[in-house]
Design an enzyme around this catalytic site. Structure first.
Site, PDB file in Angstrom:
ATOM      1  N   LYS A 162       4.148  -5.927  -5.976  1.00  0.00           N
ATOM      2  CA  LYS A 162       5.605  -6.026  -6.050  1.00  0.00           C
ATOM      3  C   LYS A 162       6.195  -6.876  -4.932  1.00  0.00           C
ATOM      4  CE  LYS A 162       9.593  -4.961  -7.832  1.00  0.00           C
ATOM      5  NZ  LYS A 162       9.944  -5.855  -8.948  1.00  0.00           N
ATOM      6  N   ASN A 194      -0.791   1.678   5.935  1.00  0.00           N
ATOM      7  CA  ASN A 194      -0.169   0.570   5.225  1.00  0.00           C
ATOM      8  C   ASN A 194       0.183  -0.463   6.284  1.00  0.00           C
ATOM      9  OD1 ASN A 194       3.252   0.307   4.029  1.00  0.00           O
ATOM     10  ND2 ASN A 194       1.609  -1.137   3.816  1.00  0.00           N
ATOM     11  N   GLY A 195      -0.382  -1.671   6.166  1.00  0.00           N
ATOM     12  CA  GLY A 195      -0.082  -2.688   7.171  1.00  0.00           C
ATOM     13  C   GLY A 195      -1.323  -3.466   7.537  1.00  0.00           C
ATOM     14  N   CYS A 237       0.907  -1.155   0.000  1.00  0.00           N
ATOM     15  CA  CYS A 237       0.000   0.000   0.000  1.00  0.00           C
ATOM     16  C   CYS A 237       0.933   1.188   0.000  1.00  0.00           C
ATOM     17  CB  CYS A 237      -0.875   0.142   1.247  1.00  0.00           C
ATOM     18  SG  CYS A 237      -2.365  -0.881   1.255  1.00  0.00           S
ATOM     19  N   GLU A 250      12.610 -18.885 -15.707  1.00  0.00           N
ATOM     20  CA  GLU A 250      12.420 -17.438 -15.584  1.00  0.00           C
ATOM     21  C   GLU A 250      11.682 -16.883 -16.819  1.00  0.00           C
ATOM     22  OE1 GLU A 250      12.434 -15.456 -13.306  1.00  0.00           O
ATOM     23  OE2 GLU A 250      12.714 -13.467 -14.155  1.00  0.00           O
ATOM     24  N   TRP A 259      -3.619  -1.983  -1.793  1.00  0.00           N
ATOM     25  CA  TRP A 259      -3.610  -3.397  -2.191  1.00  0.00           C
ATOM     26  C   TRP A 259      -4.385  -4.100  -1.096  1.00  0.00           C
ATOM     27  CZ3 TRP A 259      -1.641  -8.254  -0.607  1.00  0.00           C
ATOM     28  CH2 TRP A 259      -1.573  -9.222  -1.612  1.00  0.00           C
ATOM     29  N   HIS A 271       9.396 -37.076 -21.531  1.00  0.00           N
ATOM     30  CA  HIS A 271       8.689 -37.771 -20.449  1.00  0.00           C
ATOM     31  C   HIS A 271       7.248 -37.302 -20.311  1.00  0.00           C
ATOM     32  CE1 HIS A 271      12.358 -39.767 -19.343  1.00  0.00           C
ATOM     33  NE2 HIS A 271      12.994 -38.600 -19.250  1.00  0.00           N
ATOM     34  N   ARG A 289       3.161  -0.039  -5.231  1.00  0.00           N
ATOM     35  CA  ARG A 289       2.956  -0.725  -3.966  1.00  0.00           C
ATOM     36  C   ARG A 289       1.557  -1.332  -3.835  1.00  0.00           C
ATOM     37  NH1 ARG A 289       6.682   0.594  -0.128  1.00  0.00           N
ATOM     38  NH2 ARG A 289       5.201   0.073   1.491  1.00  0.00           N
ATOM     39  N   GLU A 303       3.333 -13.841 -16.241  1.00  0.00           N
ATOM     40  CA  GLU A 303       2.856 -12.729 -15.420  1.00  0.00           C
ATOM     41  C   GLU A 303       2.603 -11.464 -16.233  1.00  0.00           C
ATOM     42  OE1 GLU A 303       5.397 -11.275 -12.272  1.00  0.00           O
ATOM     43  OE2 GLU A 303       7.174 -11.806 -13.381  1.00  0.00           O
ATOM     44  N   LYS A 338       8.134 -14.922 -16.571  1.00  0.00           N
ATOM     45  CA  LYS A 338       7.955 -13.558 -17.088  1.00  0.00           C
ATOM     46  C   LYS A 338       6.789 -13.520 -18.057  1.00  0.00           C
ATOM     47  CE  LYS A 338       9.687 -11.758 -14.846  1.00  0.00           C
ATOM     48  NZ  LYS A 338      10.642 -11.954 -13.799  1.00  0.00           N
TER      49      LYS A 338
HETATM   50  C1  F6R Z   1       8.458 -12.284 -10.805  1.00  0.00           C
HETATM   51  C2  F6R Z   1       8.514 -11.692  -9.496  1.00  0.00           C
HETATM   52  C3  F6R Z   1       8.240 -12.550  -8.310  1.00  0.00           C
HETATM   53  C4  F6R Z   1       9.282 -12.284  -7.237  1.00  0.00           C
HETATM   54  C5  F6R Z   1       8.931 -13.057  -5.959  1.00  0.00           C
HETATM   55  C6  F6R Z   1       9.967 -12.883  -4.892  1.00  0.00           C
HETATM   56  O1  F6R Z   1       8.728 -11.342 -11.793  1.00  0.00           O
HETATM   57  O2  F6R Z   1       8.763 -10.519  -9.345  1.00  0.00           O
HETATM   58  O3  F6R Z   1       8.220 -13.887  -8.658  1.00  0.00           O
HETATM   59  O4  F6R Z   1      10.522 -12.676  -7.714  1.00  0.00           O
HETATM   60  O5  F6R Z   1       7.700 -12.628  -5.486  1.00  0.00           O
HETATM   61  O6  F6R Z   1      10.117 -11.542  -4.557  1.00  0.00           O
HETATM   62  P1  F6R Z   1      11.408 -11.010  -3.828  1.00  0.00           P
HETATM   63  O7  F6R Z   1      12.549 -11.187  -4.742  1.00  0.00           O
HETATM   64  O8  F6R Z   1      11.108  -9.583  -3.527  1.00  0.00           O
HETATM   65  O9  F6R Z   1      11.553 -11.855  -2.594  1.00  0.00           O
END
Ligand code: F6R
Length: 621
Positions: free
Chosen positions: A616, A125-126, A27, A498, A99, A521, A52, A505, A502
């Site tokens: 994030k 926020n919290g 937030c 990865e 959020w 398999h 956020r 998401e 990407k």
């Molecule tokens: C993917 C992404 C998430 C973070 C995961 C861990 O693009 O951003 O998969 O990698 O939530 O987040 P951190 O690195 O902040 O612990």
């Protein structure tokens, strides 16, 4: 605003991150008080902290003897247009971007919240753990609630304390003391229109010190455009913010704390998209710079980090999402080059491994935010059982960094796009530095020249970014496909994972990453005419095996996009990446995959910076 070379930004990160990224629960908060209208500052700041949380937004101003609130569900831009936020006026105001945690996403649950008598407005926020109990008590005393949030209790509690005759500061302090949980809170008052009160416990708050204009925010990026002087609130501190002065008090005993502002060696450019359409694209393009700055590490800390792994009885390596993929690369090199057995686990699955956490164990944690709940839970369990915790983390003031015995920073600056990009490549660099230091201690690596390596890597990333137009072409060909597969072997396998993450998401296309050896398999059954498959296949020991798998897939109709430093006619499409030391190949291999996901999102009209349902920092389990 102060300009500085990249190493200046890196040093700054230490200060900045202390304040700027501790998103315990996501937030964003911004507040400003001045002798002039502050709505432009509040609205601008709100947009900067939108990363956020972005399901609702709102603003409150103290004006003409009342608190005027406009708030609603939706992204800030929508709420701004719908409710004409920019037409509001007031010399003291607060903004919030949400959020949702308690209460669904709706206009009524958007912040700010106001007390019954319209005296106090709050943004938060919290999570207030004891809000149900507090709400029941307040209801019994006749308070009327207008939302389902935990936050609203704060406004009513402060109103109660004001009713009891306390002044604004004491009323706030007494109310905050009743809260349990985590909070960064800011309040404004109808009858004291030049005052903001803020306080924090386990959630970030930073104050911006301007000329005749002061700020409070979750993140310094919210006000960096107006001032580069900041004061970082510590846990259980309360701030009294007026246009001309700021005072800080300890919540425990009400004593004043003297704190001098620190200078943020940050440029506005660092938190704007510059010429790029989105933060995600900007962050992808920043990588020639950020991979280089990841090399700037404190040598003694690096050695301590390495030696903790070298001397450990057992080593566990963990992370979530993208950070887990980077952690896989470290585990791979430790096993294969340093011959150190290391267990690699997803943080959310730590219970499978925790029985082996004990004194003498080292847990290495990877995280961009340092606030991911799964990661924190895993490392706390490890610490409880006597293990040492060392971490590689971007937010050096984060909970993970603070709770680690040693934390190495990524130095890649703020990552605002929700999808991790530059933090991944910085993680690869930092973990390589750790492994190289271990190899050096073992005597198998001599004459390291990190600076030169940084330069070479940076140039290689610059070169691979040139594939952008090729990626755009691929996007135009495959953007309507429902599924994508990413395959690779060995050290490139985490890159396949990865790439798939990407794409999922950002584009919302189903994607799977897997070892190329696994295709036969089962997954091969899904390959049909036109199925897109990305094969990450660097030259080296696995190259010909993966090429055979490519042939098998092409024979079944797959369109294979090869990513390699070695061209082969088997691929349907091919993206050449520069050949560099194998330990850095994931850095150049991932860049086309980041671009693919980004342009796919744009083509499919998704917002790449704010993918649906995500935030994030994932601070919930
Ligand atoms: C993917 C992404 C998430 C973070 C995961 C861990 O693009 O951003 O998969 O990698 O939530 O987040 P951190 O690195 O902040 O612990």
């Amino acid at each position: 605003m102060k300009k500085g070379p990249i190493n200046c930004i890196n040093i700054l990160c230490l200060n900045l991150y202390d304040a700027y990224t501790m998103p315990k629960i996501v937030c964003g908060i911004i507040g400003c008080t001045s002798d002039e209208n502050v709505v432009p500052e509040v609205l601008g700041g709100l947009k900067r902290v939108e990363y956020r949380g972005y399901d609702s937004a709102g603003i409150v101003v103290a004006v003409n003897g009342r608190l005027e609130v406009r708030k609603g569900a939706g992204r800030i831009e929508d709420v701004e247009k719908r409710l004409k936020l920019s037409s509001m006026k007031g010399k003291t105001g607060l903004g919030h971007t949400r959020w949702a945690t308690h209460g669904n996403v709706s206009d009524r649950n958007a912040h700010p919240h106001i007390s019954c008598m319209g005296e106090v407005a709050v943004v938060h926020n919290g999570i207030i753990d004891n809000y149900i109990q507090l709400k029941e008590e307040l209801l019994k005393r006749g308070h009327k609630f207008r939302s389902d949030t935990d936050t609203e209790v704060i406004a009513h509690l402060v109103e109660e304390e004001l009713k009891a005759g306390r002044d604004y500061l004491h009323a706030s302090l007494f109310a905050f003391k009743k809260l349990s949980g985590q909070y960064a809170v800011a309040l404004i008052f109808r009858d004291m229109p030049d005052l903001i009160v803020g306080a924090r416990k386990d959630a970030p708050l930073v104050l911006g010190v301007g000329k005749g204009k002061n700020f409070i925010a979750s993140d310094a990026i919210a006000f960096i455009e107006y001032t580069d002087k900041a004061i970082f609130l510590d846990n259980m501190e309360l701030a009294e913010i007026r246009p001309e002065r700021i005072r800080i008090y300890r919540m425990e005993d009400g004593r004043e704390v003297k704190k001098s502002p620190v200078q943020l060696a940050w440029e506005v450019a660092d938190i704007t998209k510059k010429e790029h359409a989105h933060f995600t694209l900007k962050e992808i393009h920043e990588q020639p710079l950020t991979v280089r700055s990841a090399f700037y590490q404190d040598p003694s800390k690096l050695r301590d980090f390495a030696s903790s792994i070298l001397t450990a009885k057992s080593v566990f390596i963990t992370g979530a999402g993208t950070s887990f993929h980077a952690s896989m690369l470290m585990a791979y090199r430790l096993r294969n080059e340093a011959r150190i057995r290391s267990e690699n686990f997803l943080s959310g699955e730590y219970r499978q491994f925790s029985q082996w956490f004990e004194k003498g164990t080292v847990v290495v944690a990877f995280s961009q935010s340092g606030e991911t709940a799964d990661v924190l839970e895993a490392v706390r369990e490890a610490k409880k059982k006597g293990a040492m915790v060392v971490s590689i983390v971007n937010a050096v003031g984060s909970t993970l960094a603070r709770e680690s015995d040693i934390a190495l920073p990524l130095n890649c600056g703020p990552e605002i796009g929700v999808a991790a990009t530059k933090s991944f490549t910085a993680q690869v660099v930092v973990s390589n530095l750790v492994v190289d230091t271990i190899l050096e201690m073992q005597g198998s690596l001599r004459n390291r020249a990190d600076e030169k390596e940084g330069e070479i890597l940076s140039r290689a990333v610059e070169r691979v970014l040139e594939c952008e137009s090729q990626v755009k072409e691929l996007v135009s060909m495959y953007s309507n496909k429902p599924d994508f597969y990413f395959v690779a072997r060995g050290y490139s396998y985490p890159v396949a994972l990865e790439g798939a993450l990407k794409l999922k998401e950002l584009s919302y296309i189903h994607a799977e990453g897997m070892p190329a050896s696994e295709l036969k398999h089962g997954t091969l059954a899904l390959i049909e005419e036109g199925t897109p498959v990305v094969a990450i296949n660097p030259s080296g020991e696995n190259h010909s095996d993966t090429l055979s798998n490519v042939e098998e897939m092409v024979a079944r109709g797959a369109h294979v996009i090869g990513i390699s430093d070695e061209a082969s006619k088997q691929y349907t499409h091919f993206i050449m990446v520069p050949k560099i030391e194998s330990k850095y190949m994931p850095v150049v291999e991932v860049v086309p995959l980041q671009l693919l996901a980004y342009y796919m999102a744009v083509e499919r009209e998704n917002d790449p910076d704010y993918p649906r349902n995500l935030a994030k920092s994932v601070t919930v389990k």
